[in-house]
Design an enzyme around this catalytic site. Structure first.
Site, short mmCIF file in Angstrom:
data_model
loop_
_atom_site.label_atom_id
_atom_site.label_comp_id
_atom_site.label_asym_id
_atom_site.label_seq_id
_atom_site.Cartn_x
_atom_site.Cartn_y
_atom_site.Cartn_z
N LYS A 161 1.00 -1.24 0.04
CA LYS A 161 0.13 -0.06 -0.03
C LYS A 161 0.89 1.02 0.05
O LYS A 161 2.07 1.12 0.52
CB LYS A 161 -1.03 0.15 1.29
CG LYS A 161 -2.28 0.69 0.96
CD LYS A 161 -3.25 -0.15 0.32
CE LYS A 161 -4.50 0.80 0.20
NZ LYS A 161 -5.74 -0.37 -0.28
N ASP A 204 -6.89 4.02 -4.78
CA ASP A 204 -7.42 3.83 -3.49
C ASP A 204 -8.28 5.02 -3.26
O ASP A 204 -8.59 5.98 -4.09
CB ASP A 204 -6.49 3.50 -2.43
CG ASP A 204 -7.15 2.73 -1.35
OD1 ASP A 204 -7.79 2.00 -1.13
OD2 ASP A 204 -7.16 3.80 -0.33
P1 NAD Z 1 -13.23 7.17 -2.86
O1 NAD Z 1 -12.04 8.06 -2.62
O2 NAD Z 1 -13.39 6.80 -4.43
O3 NAD Z 1 -14.32 7.40 -2.03
C1 NAD Z 1 -14.47 7.59 -0.79
C2 NAD Z 1 -15.77 7.99 -0.33
O4 NAD Z 1 -15.84 8.02 0.98
C3 NAD Z 1 -16.05 9.31 -0.83
O5 NAD Z 1 -17.29 9.26 -1.34
C4 NAD Z 1 -16.06 10.08 0.54
O6 NAD Z 1 -16.75 11.55 0.47
C5 NAD Z 1 -16.42 9.24 1.47
N1 NAD Z 1 -16.09 9.37 2.88
C6 NAD Z 1 -14.86 9.96 3.20
N2 NAD Z 1 -15.04 9.99 4.61
C7 NAD Z 1 -16.23 9.76 5.02
C8 NAD Z 1 -16.91 9.87 6.18
N3 NAD Z 1 -16.40 10.16 7.17
N4 NAD Z 1 -18.47 9.37 6.28
C9 NAD Z 1 -18.96 9.04 5.09
N5 NAD Z 1 -18.21 8.95 3.83
C10 NAD Z 1 -16.92 9.39 3.80
O7 NAD Z 1 -12.24 5.97 -2.40
P2 NAD Z 1 -12.79 4.35 -2.79
O8 NAD Z 1 -11.64 4.01 -3.71
O9 NAD Z 1 -14.35 4.29 -2.90
O10 NAD Z 1 -12.35 3.47 -1.31
C11 NAD Z 1 -13.31 3.36 -0.27
C12 NAD Z 1 -12.73 2.11 0.84
O11 NAD Z 1 -12.70 1.07 -0.31
C13 NAD Z 1 -11.50 2.33 1.22
O12 NAD Z 1 -11.29 1.68 2.37
C14 NAD Z 1 -10.63 1.76 0.25
O13 NAD Z 1 -9.34 1.29 0.78
C15 NAD Z 1 -11.58 0.53 -0.22
N6 NAD Z 1 -11.37 -0.20 -1.29
C16 NAD Z 1 -11.09 0.24 -2.57
C17 NAD Z 1 -10.84 -0.43 -3.53
C18 NAD Z 1 -10.81 0.19 -4.77
O14 NAD Z 1 -10.85 -0.31 -5.99
N7 NAD Z 1 -11.09 1.49 -5.16
C19 NAD Z 1 -10.72 -1.70 -3.41
C20 NAD Z 1 -10.69 -2.37 -2.24
C21 NAD Z 1 -11.05 -1.67 -1.05
#
Ligand code: NAD
Length: 446
Positions: A136, A176
Site C-alpha cells: 500500500k 484507492d
Molecule cells: P473514493 O475516494 O473513491 O471514495 C471515498 C468515499 O468515502 C467518498 O465518497 C468520500 O466522500 C467518502 N467518505 C470519506 N470520509 C467519510 C465519512 N467520514 N463518512 C462518510 N463517507 C466518507 O475511495 P474508494 O476507492 O471508494 O475507497 C473506499 C474504501 O474502499 C477504502 O477503504 C478503500 O481502501 C477500499 N477499497 C477500495 C478499492 C478500490 O478498488 N478503489 C478496493 C478495495 C477496497
C-alpha cells in the site's frame, strides 16, 4: 473517520431502539488504540494464528513489513512556491508473488495505517488466490484543495521517488481513496519515461486506452454485491427487496449501490464525507450519481432526507455496507447498528471491539478481505492482460470475477461452519494457511 455523537438523526423513523453500548471514552488512550489500524490488524492475525497453531516464526514474520519506503515529494504549486509532501510505499510480504496495493491521498494518512492496509492486502490476495503479496502507499495531502496541475506534478514526483521499488514484476500500485484512473495513467506515464518504453503493467486501474481492463472501475463494488448475493443464498434471505445502506459514495460505494439496485435491492441510504441521505422507499441511484457528477457531492440532493455522516451506521436497514474509511463501526456505535448484516466495502471499517459487540448481537460481518477483494481480482486480470498484450471482453471479466468471489465465499463459509468461528476469523484462517504454506515451501534465506 470521526466517531459518532450520541444524538439520533431526526430523519430516522421510530422503531425498536437497539441497546446502546458506549465503549471506551472517545478521548481515552484505549479508544485511540482500538482505532489504530495496525494494532487492529495484528490482533486479527494473532486470533487466526492461535486457532491454526502456525509456527510462531511465521506469525512473527508477518508482524514486520518486508520493506517500508518513506519519501519526500517536493512539488511546485500553482503560485510558484514549493510544497514538500510526505509519501509512503509499504511492501508487507512477497512470499506468494509480487506485491500489490493501492495509492491513497489523504491529509490524515500515516504509516501505521499504510502498514495495516498492506497487511490486509497480503491476506486478501491469499483469500482470493491471486498470486500477489500485499502493499500500500500514498501521500499525506488534501487533494480537495489542490488543482489538477498540482496533483499531476505531485503524482509524477511521488512515482519517480517510489520507482526504485515498484514495477510489473515487483510491486504494482492501483487506485484507492482519492486516487483514480487518471492518476494511474500519470503514474504509468512517469514510470514509462524513466524506463524508456511503455510499461502498462506497472499499475492497474488505468484507463482502457493505456492498457486498463474493462470492468475494473466497477470491480470492487461488483464484488461486494456478488458476496452479498452468496450471503443471501446461504442465509436464506432474498437480496431483491432487501434494504441496503451504503456509507461512502466514491468508487466502491457508488458502484456497489448501483449494482445492488440492479439486483433488485432497495438502497435506502447513502452517505459521503459531507453527510447522508435516507429514503425508506429507496433512492434512485442512477439519478444520484448524475447529481454527484454535476455537484461534486451528494449533499443537497432534494429527493431524500438528510442523515448526519457521523450517525450514518445507525440507519435502519438489512445490509449495511461501510465503503468509506477505517473505524466506521467502533465500540462506541456498534450497539446502535440496526442492520442484520455488515458487508465491508472499505478496509478496516469495523474495530475488533466492535466485531465482538456485533457478534454478540447476532449481526453477521462479511470481512473486508473477502467483501472488497473484487478490486484486486480485476487488477490481477488487468496485469495479466497487460503482460500478454491481449484484452478480454467485459463479460469474461465479470464472469471470472463472479467465479472467484463465489468460490472464496464458499471456502470461507466451509471453514466458518466446520470450525464454528465468525466469518472474519474464518477468512483470516484461510488466508494465513495459504500464506504459511508459501513461507514454509520457500524457507528462510540463506
Ligand atoms: P473514493 O475516494 O473513491 O471514495 C471515498 C468515499 O468515502 C467518498 O465518497 C468520500 O466522500 C467518502 N467518505 C470519506 N470520509 C467519510 C465519512 N467520514 N463518512 C462518510 N463517507 C466518507 O475511495 P474508494 O476507492 O471508494 O475507497 C473506499 C474504501 O474502499 C477504502 O477503504 C478503500 O481502501 C477500499 N477499497 C477500495 C478499492 C478500490 O478498488 N478503489 C478496493 C478495495 C477496497
Amino acid at each position: 473517520m470521526s466517531t459518532m455523537k450520541a444524538k439520533k438523526s431526526p430523519a430516522m423513523p421510530r422503531g425498536k431502539e437497539p441497546s446502546h453500548q458506549e465503549g471506551a471514552r472517545p478521548d481515552s488512550p484505549a479508544f485511540a488504540l482500538e482505532q489504530n489500524p495496525w494494532h487492529m490488524a495484528m490482533r486479527q492475525l494473532d486470533r487466526a494464528a492461535e486457532r491454526l497453531r502456525v509456527e510462531p516464526y511465521i506469525t512473527e514474520r508477518l508482524k514486520y513489513c518486508k520493506r517500508i519506503l518513506t519519501v519526500s515529494v517536493p512539488t511546485v504549486m500553482d503560485d510558484g512556491s514549493v510544497k514538500v509532501f510526505e509519501g509512503f510505499r509499504v511492501q508487507h510480504n512477497m512470499d506468494r508473488g509480487p506485491t500489490k496495493g493501492g495509492i491513497r491521498y489523504h491529509p490524515c494518512l500515516n504509516l501505521d495505517e499504510v502498514k495495516a492496509l498492506a497487511f490486509w492486502m497480503t491476506m486478501k490476495c491469499a483469500v482470493v488466490e491471486v498470486p500477489y503479496g500485499g502493499a500500500k502507499g500514498g501521500v499525506v495531502c488534501d487533494p480537495k484543495t489542490m488543482s489538477e496541475d498540482e496533483l499531476r506534478r505531485m503524482t509524477r514526483r511521488f512515482t519517480s521517488e517510489i520507482s526504485i521499488v515498484i514495477g510489473p514484476e515487483r510491486d504494482i500500485p492501483a487506485p484507492d481513496v482519492n486516487t483514480n484512473a487518471k492518476i494511474m495513467s500519470w503514474m504509468m506515464d512517469t514510470y514509462s519515461h524513466l524506463a524508456g518504453y511503455a510499461v502498462p503493467g506497472v499499475v492497474t486501474g488505468k484507463p482502457f486506452d493505456v492498457g486498463g481492463s474493462r470492468g475494473r472501475v466497477e470491480a470492487t463494488g461488483r464484488g461486494v454485491v456478488f458476496v452479498t448475493r452468496e450471503l443471501a443464498k446461504a442465509s436464506g434471505f432474498d437480496l431483491a427487496g432487501s434494504k441496503v445502506a451504503v456509507q461512502g459514495f466514491g468508487n466502491v460505494g457508488s458502484n456497489a449501490a448501483r449494482i445492488f439496485a440492479e439486483h433488485g435491492a432497495r438502497v435506502v441510504a447513502v452517505s459521503d464525507v459531507a453527510g447522508g441521505l435516507y429514503d425508506p422507499k429507496g433512492i434512485d441511484i442512477a439519478e444520484l450519481v448524475a447529481y454527484r457528477d454535476k455537484h461534486g457531492v451528494i449533499a443537497g440532493y432534494p429527493k431524500a432526507d438528510k442523515v448526519p455522516a457521523d450517525s450514518f451506521v445507525e440507519v435502519p436497514c438489512d445490509i449495511l455496507v461501510p465503503a468509506a474509511l477505517e473505524n466506521a463501526i467502533t465500540s462506541r456505535n456498534a450497539g446502535k447498528v440496526r442492520a442484520k448484516y455488515v458487508v465491508e466495502g472499505a478496509n478496516g471499517p469495523t474495530t475488533t471491539e466492535a466485531d465482538a459487540i456485533l457478534d454478540k448481537r447476532g449481526i453477521v460481518v462479511v470481512p473486508d478481505i473477502l467483501a472488497n477483494a473484487g478490486g484486486v481480482v480485476v487488477s490481477y486480470f488487468e496485469w495479466v492482460q497487460d503482460i500478454q498484450a491481449f484484452f478480454w471482453k467485459e463479460s469474461t471479466i465479470n464472469e471470472s470475477l463472479d467465479d472467484i468471489m463465489t468460490k472464496s465465499f464458499k471456502d470461507i463459509r466451509a471453514i466458518q461452519e466446520s470450525k464454528k468461528v465468525d466469518m472474519r476469523l474464518a477468512a483470516f484462517m484461510l488466508g494465513l494457511e495459504r500464506l504459511a504454506g508459501a513461507i514454509r515451501y520457500r524457507g528462510i534465506f540463506p
